[in-house]
Design an enzyme around this catalytic site. Sequence first.
Site, mmCIF file in Angstrom:
data_model
loop_
_atom_site.group_PDB
_atom_site.id
_atom_site.type_symbol
_atom_site.label_atom_id
_atom_site.label_comp_id
_atom_site.label_asym_id
_atom_site.label_seq_id
_atom_site.Cartn_x
_atom_site.Cartn_y
_atom_site.Cartn_z
ATOM 1 N N GLU A 212 65.122 40.319 39.495
ATOM 2 C CA GLU A 212 66.465 39.793 39.323
ATOM 3 C C GLU A 212 66.913 39.326 40.646
ATOM 4 O O GLU A 212 67.656 38.366 40.401
ATOM 5 C CB GLU A 212 67.354 40.899 38.674
ATOM 6 C CG GLU A 212 67.217 41.162 37.259
ATOM 7 C CD GLU A 212 67.388 40.103 36.216
ATOM 8 O OE1 GLU A 212 68.090 39.212 36.757
ATOM 9 O OE2 GLU A 212 67.050 40.193 35.108
ATOM 10 N N CYS B 179 68.642 26.545 24.416
ATOM 11 C CA CYS B 179 69.992 26.501 24.520
ATOM 12 C C CYS B 179 70.016 25.889 26.276
ATOM 13 O O CYS B 179 70.789 26.404 26.941
ATOM 14 C CB CYS B 179 71.065 27.445 24.329
ATOM 15 S SG CYS B 179 72.588 26.800 24.320
ATOM 16 N N CYS C 96 68.531 22.650 19.165
ATOM 17 C CA CYS C 96 69.513 23.365 18.329
ATOM 18 C C CYS C 96 68.616 23.845 16.902
ATOM 19 O O CYS C 96 68.746 24.905 16.142
ATOM 20 C CB CYS C 96 70.536 22.852 17.910
ATOM 21 S SG CYS C 96 71.914 22.567 19.294
ATOM 22 N N CYS D 22 66.879 26.934 17.187
ATOM 23 C CA CYS D 22 67.623 28.249 17.666
ATOM 24 C C CYS D 22 68.150 28.998 16.520
ATOM 25 O O CYS D 22 68.644 28.686 15.538
ATOM 26 C CB CYS D 22 69.104 27.505 18.230
ATOM 27 S SG CYS D 22 70.134 28.743 18.937
ATOM 28 N N CYS E 218 77.050 28.796 15.384
ATOM 29 C CA CYS E 218 77.177 27.926 16.523
ATOM 30 C C CYS E 218 78.239 26.602 16.448
ATOM 31 O O CYS E 218 77.912 25.860 15.940
ATOM 32 C CB CYS E 218 76.103 27.361 17.310
ATOM 33 S SG CYS E 218 76.456 26.509 18.858
HETATM 34 S S1 SF4 Z 1 72.632 26.062 18.235
HETATM 35 FE FE1 SF4 Z 1 74.303 26.409 19.758
HETATM 36 S S2 SF4 Z 1 73.600 28.282 20.904
HETATM 37 FE FE2 SF4 Z 1 71.649 27.326 19.854
HETATM 38 S S3 SF4 Z 1 70.774 25.766 21.147
HETATM 39 FE FE3 SF4 Z 1 72.106 24.626 20.038
HETATM 40 S S4 SF4 Z 1 74.192 24.675 21.182
HETATM 41 FE FE4 SF4 Z 1 72.809 26.403 22.095
#
Ligand code: SF4
Length: 339
Positions: A41, A192, A199, A202, A208
């Site tokens: 970290e 993201c 997206c 995701c 989102c």
């Molecule tokens: S859906 Fe939302 S959280 Fe997922 S990659 Fe796209 S902008 Fe990012």
Amino acid sequence: MPATAIPRLLDHYRRTARDLPWRTPPGSDKTPDPYKVWLSEIMLQQTTVATVTPRYWRFLERWPTVDDLAAAPLEEVLAEWAGLGYYARARNLHLCAKQVAALGGFPNTEARLRALPGIGDYTAAAIASIAFGETATVVDTNVERIVARLHAIPRPIKNVRPKIRALAADLFADGHAGDIAQALMDLGATICRPKAPRCDQCPLAAVCKAHASGTPEAYPPKPAKKDRPERHGTAWIIEQDEAIFLVRRPGKGLLGGMAALPGSDWQDGPPVQAGSLAVRHVFTHFALTLRLESRATPPDEMEGWWQPISHLDAAGLPTLYVKAIEAWRALEREAALIA
Ligand code: SF4
């Protein structure tokens, strides 16, 4: 946030987790070693996984435990850190190792971890959740960006930090904080991303708001840019018998305690002389133009040492001075060719 969002995030993480050397894979019976979590970290602050990985292995090979690191001389730790930048991290790392060794091991709560040198809110929460299973809210720049997008917050992050932190706390509230933190780190690094978020891959797309807006990349909006101040200084190249004269910078301040070329202080404003060989290096808060000047001998009172040019790597020079010496030697080679 709908109740299904976190299970979906965790399921995605279990299937796609990045294989990182400091990480215990999700679902593993092994408890993560707090020394490795802490070391990684600290190294990963402002530095990429690709840069950190080989350096992390070298560190671990040299100092396999926090007690080994605590017993090492500071100069050796700084030299091993050379090239990773942000050298206050290395000084604090060493100081922290000494305190942890004196305590007999890492404290296992976020609050006690935060009291150690070089461990801020994010790092304390990351170690507490990943290595000790504590429910902590782990907020780094990735998490800030993801939360800002999930909620389509229309203001720059620096103006809404408390709000983002409160919203992030919801993500960590129901346990599994260590896995959630690592899932969000992976999501921020691979899906993201700051630019061109993916997206379509995701696990949080259904909840989102930035994705729903059709322009996810517009969140969070960027703050207006400030100009970076310019500073100028001179470094002396003093060479004798295939060795170069180096000094150690003062312990406190930028590049504190690191090996360096001797030279002037760095000052704001226009360069004193122009036209000679110079290197430019951009630090976080200013850009430096370092003019290089040849000298026959060091000033009488100057403390330093002659570093054989064949063993320059062993000096642990920060990138600025490595660049300066490389530029100087390239010029020398050119001059030799012309002669
Ligand atoms: S859906 Fe939302 S959280 Fe997922 S990659 Fe796209 S902008 Fe990012």
